[in-house]
Design an enzyme around this catalytic site. Sequence first.
Site, PDB file in Angstrom:
ATOM      1  N   GLY A  13       0.794  -1.220   0.000  1.00 56.17           N
ATOM      2  CA  GLY A  13       0.000   0.000   0.000  1.00 56.17           C
ATOM      3  C   GLY A  13       0.823   1.265   0.000  1.00 56.17           C
ATOM      4  O   GLY A  13       0.446   2.260   0.610  1.00 56.17           O
ATOM      5  N   SER A  15       1.610   3.370  -2.432  1.00 56.49           N
ATOM      6  CA  SER A  15       1.437   4.307  -3.549  1.00 56.49           C
ATOM      7  C   SER A  15       1.079   5.719  -3.092  1.00 56.49           C
ATOM      8  O   SER A  15       1.047   6.646  -3.896  1.00 56.49           O
ATOM      9  CB  SER A  15       0.377   3.793  -4.529  1.00 56.49           C
ATOM     10  N   GLY A  17       0.257   8.316   0.857  1.00 57.64           N
ATOM     11  CA  GLY A  17       0.083   8.405   2.296  1.00 57.64           C
ATOM     12  C   GLY A  17       1.251   7.941   3.132  1.00 57.64           C
ATOM     13  O   GLY A  17       2.417   8.199   2.813  1.00 57.64           O
ATOM     14  N   LYS A  38      -1.810  -1.550  -5.394  1.00 59.13           N
ATOM     15  CA  LYS A  38      -2.762  -1.789  -6.475  1.00 59.13           C
ATOM     16  C   LYS A  38      -2.826  -0.652  -7.492  1.00 59.13           C
ATOM     17  O   LYS A  38      -3.182  -0.855  -8.640  1.00 59.13           O
ATOM     18  CB  LYS A  38      -4.153  -2.027  -5.874  1.00 59.13           C
ATOM     19  N   ASP A  70      -2.413  -6.919  -5.904  1.00 61.50           N
ATOM     20  CA  ASP A  70      -3.636  -6.922  -5.108  1.00 61.50           C
ATOM     21  C   ASP A  70      -3.361  -7.762  -3.867  1.00 61.50           C
ATOM     22  O   ASP A  70      -3.142  -8.980  -3.956  1.00 61.50           O
ATOM     23  CB  ASP A  70      -4.790  -7.508  -5.917  1.00 61.50           C
ATOM     24  N   TYR A 164     -14.466  -2.877  11.704  1.00 60.13           N
ATOM     25  CA  TYR A 164     -13.160  -2.265  11.462  1.00 60.13           C
ATOM     26  C   TYR A 164     -12.199  -2.565  12.604  1.00 60.13           C
ATOM     27  O   TYR A 164     -11.033  -2.912  12.377  1.00 60.13           O
ATOM     28  CB  TYR A 164     -13.303  -0.753  11.281  1.00 60.13           C
TER      29      TYR A 164
END
Length: 274
Positions: A13, A15, A17, A38, A70, A164
């Site tokens: 993850g 890509s 932030g 992704k 993914d 969550y």
Amino acid sequence: MGSLKGKTLFITGASRGIGAAIALRAARDGANIVIAAKSSRPHPRLPGTIHTVAADIEAAGGRALALQMDIRDEQQVAAAAAQAAETFGGIDILVNNASAIYLAGTLQTPPKRLDLMFQVNVRGTFLASQACLPYLLQGDNPHILNLSPPLDLSPRWFKDHTAYTISKYGMSLCVLGMAAEFQGKVAVNALWPKTVIHTAALAMLGGLVPPEACRTPEIVADAAHAVICRPSAVCSGRFFIDEEVLREEGVKDFEGYAVSPGHPLHTDLFLASD
């Protein structure tokens, strides 16, 4: 702080932030970064792709490998880990940063959202760890770092978004179990921000927290850097908070991490604000 020069980091993850910020911090040391995410094409509402981050990494002095992956697909995860190891000669550090969020009560959580959170947060963390561990076990000072909260079974953290919370605590339970399983071989720790971090993904949640009440992703990146530079043999099974880590490293002034210096900050989810 130590250096990650020559180390290979596999970051899920990454890509945008926090993941991208961790990648850029390591790149300034001259590390090899695998951007496993992704987003290979621009998103209409979320800036950043694996390719833009790769360019930023190389501009910062690191080496980059952009891999579209993914996290929910075990074959893609295994293939990405193998390609990363083949490209850079191994994997030294895994950062399980990929995460899905949906803050809603039980009756308001669609099965599709429930499945996504469990597939990305719990299953994805487990699969990435499983795929990278054979290489980590051969590495020098190997670390797994999960971006997940300290475990606290108080009902206050469950009542408004049970699904969550369970999914994020699943990532933390991976820390608990894997740290014991690989004790003395691979360090496995968690890291969580003390305050809300301002990211594009946060903005998409509808302004739950105003930007001026947040810190920037760089504080998490600096804390992550500090943790994964520590000796893996003696630093494992811990649930770190970013500000506490940096205080241990001698940082005293945190205003530079604030989106709006001097503005009161909002304590992040899963941490007591009293």
